[in-house]
Design a protein around this motif. Structure first.
Motif, PDB file in Angstrom:
ATOM      1  N   LEU A  52       0.837  -1.206   0.000  1.00 23.74           N
ATOM      2  CA  LEU A  52       0.000   0.000   0.000  1.00 23.74           C
ATOM      3  C   LEU A  52       0.874   1.259   0.000  1.00 23.74           C
ATOM      4  CD1 LEU A  52      -2.748   1.384   0.181  1.00 23.74           C
ATOM      5  CD2 LEU A  52      -2.649   1.116   2.666  1.00 23.74           C
ATOM      6  N   LYS A  53       1.930   1.270   0.804  1.00 26.46           N
ATOM      7  CA  LYS A  53       2.824   2.434   0.826  1.00 26.46           C
ATOM      8  C   LYS A  53       3.450   2.666  -0.543  1.00 26.46           C
ATOM      9  CE  LYS A  53       5.499   1.441   4.379  1.00 26.46           C
ATOM     10  NZ  LYS A  53       6.537   1.662   5.429  1.00 26.46           N
ATOM     11  N   SER A  54       3.879   1.598  -1.197  1.00 28.51           N
ATOM     12  CA  SER A  54       4.470   1.735  -2.532  1.00 28.51           C
ATOM     13  C   SER A  54       3.466   2.301  -3.527  1.00 28.51           C
ATOM     14  CB  SER A  54       4.981   0.369  -3.021  1.00 28.51           C
ATOM     15  OG  SER A  54       6.017  -0.108  -2.205  1.00 28.51           O
ATOM     16  N   ALA A  55       2.221   1.840  -3.429  1.00 29.69           N
ATOM     17  CA  ALA A  55       1.174   2.335  -4.332  1.00 29.69           C
ATOM     18  C   ALA A  55       0.876   3.806  -4.068  1.00 29.69           C
ATOM     19  CB  ALA A  55      -0.097   1.496  -4.165  1.00 29.69           C
ATOM     20  N   VAL A  56       0.859   4.196  -2.799  1.00 30.71           N
ATOM     21  CA  VAL A  56       0.602   5.599  -2.443  1.00 30.71           C
ATOM     22  C   VAL A  56       1.713   6.499  -2.969  1.00 30.71           C
ATOM     23  CG1 VAL A  56       0.521   7.210  -0.489  1.00 30.71           C
ATOM     24  CG2 VAL A  56      -0.822   5.100  -0.428  1.00 30.71           C
ATOM     25  N   ILE A  57       2.953   6.083  -2.791  1.00 33.48           N
ATOM     26  CA  ILE A  57       4.097   6.883  -3.254  1.00 33.48           C
ATOM     27  C   ILE A  57       4.073   7.013  -4.773  1.00 33.48           C
ATOM     28  CG2 ILE A  57       6.613   6.943  -3.406  1.00 33.48           C
ATOM     29  CD1 ILE A  57       6.556   5.469  -0.633  1.00 33.48           C
ATOM     30  N   SER A  58       3.791   5.901  -5.465  1.00 35.08           N
ATOM     31  CA  SER A  58       3.719   5.940  -6.939  1.00 35.08           C
ATOM     32  C   SER A  58       2.617   6.868  -7.409  1.00 35.08           C
ATOM     33  CB  SER A  58       3.491   4.528  -7.491  1.00 35.08           C
ATOM     34  OG  SER A  58       4.580   3.681  -7.191  1.00 35.08           O
TER      35      SER A  58
END
Length: 295
Positions: free
Chosen positions: A12-18
């Motif tokens: 989820l963090k990776s998706a938010v940053i992207s």
């Protein structure tokens, strides 16, 4: 957190940053974000889901390794930010990916040597690109420029030029595609092949309206009436203008009238105004969005 929670939350963090990096320039490594980057993220999150997270929350769950999951309402908001109905929908969409990852079994003895050989060859075959930038008058640009390197089927990589106005990048590929942006120069997409890397100087077109605004914010203007008219001309009547405060103390929204008043009253703060970002309507020849800070 158990391993499953850790895996899902990291996804989820990776998706938010992207998601954030699709519209904003910042490091792809969230641990490198400064207060201004976090402030822009808070603003972007609010514009998408009408909710904010505190800077302390961001440090706890994004810049550091959290010992437990955030509250479910925050997980739902972040999931909504990246396009899912809620946290359960996000987990469901990524659970099969986690299972497939666990099921993969590699015959390490059989493939270790080939992988090692490939790795060594790749490491030894990296191409090095170096670029420096000039303006319309062939003057070296030493002000910081944002560099976004585009990659096939991967998220972009973000860099900034160094103190002498250049940047260096190593890759096994023979071609590099990157976007150069700055508040004072027009955004440009550059494509270069390694056999053309001897032409390492790249010319950028000045964003004249942004440079004019920078000039007028210096306060070194004798005719304040003319100064005001020129400022009013380059800013759209419905421009969205945001003043950012240091240490992530918040964002203040200015109308065009309020911003023009700020720029046309000769005070000591004028030479401390720094433009962070702006959007320009080239059809109307006016600035429509502006972010600034007073140092």
């Amino acid at each position: 957190m158990n391993s499953k929670d850790t895996y899902q939350f990291n996804k989820l963090k990776s998706a938010v940053i992207s998601k954030f990096l699709e519209r904003h320039s910042a490091s792809s490594d969230v641990k490198q974000w400064n207060g201004d980057d976090i402030g822009l993220f808070q603003e972007d999150l609010f514009s998408e889901v009408k909710a904010k997270v505190s800077e302390k929350w961001f440090y706890t769950y994004f810049k550091n390794e959290a010992s437990k999951l955030p509250r479910i309402d925050m997980l739902n908001l972040l999931s909504s930010y990246v396009g899912y109905d809620n946290w359960n929908a996000f987990k469901s969409a990524h659970s099969s990916e986690e299972k497939n990852k666990k099921k993969r079994i590699f015959p390490w003895p059989a493939i270790f040597i080939p992988i090692a050989i490939i790795f060594i060859v790749t490491m030894n075959s990296k191409n090095e690109f170096t670029f420096c930038f000039q303006d319309d008058l062939n003057t070296k640009i030493v002000s910081e420029l944002d560099i976004k390197i585009l990659q096939d089927n991967q998220s972009p990589l973000y860099f900034k030029t160094d103190s002498v106005g250049c940047f260096n990048y190593k890759t096994e590929k023979d071609k590099i595609t990157f976007v150069v942006s700055s508040p004072y120069y027009k955004t440009d997409t550059i494509i270069r092949s390694i056999d053309r890397n001897e032409h390492y100087r790249i010319k950028l077109k000045s964003d004249n309206y942004a440079l004019i605004l920078k000039y007028y914010t210096s306060g070194n203007v004798k005719d304040w009436s003319s100064h005001k008219q020129k400022i009013e001309h380059i800013i759209h009547d419905d421009a969205r203008i945001y003043r950012h405060y240091h240490k992530n103390m918040g964002v203040e929204i200015y109308s065009k009238k309020e911003f023009v008043r700020l720029l046309t009253i000769p005070t000591s703060s004028l030479d401390r105004i720094r433009i962070l970002n702006k959007d320009f309507d080239y059809d109307k020849n006016q600035i429509i969005t502006l972010h600034f800070i007073i140092d």
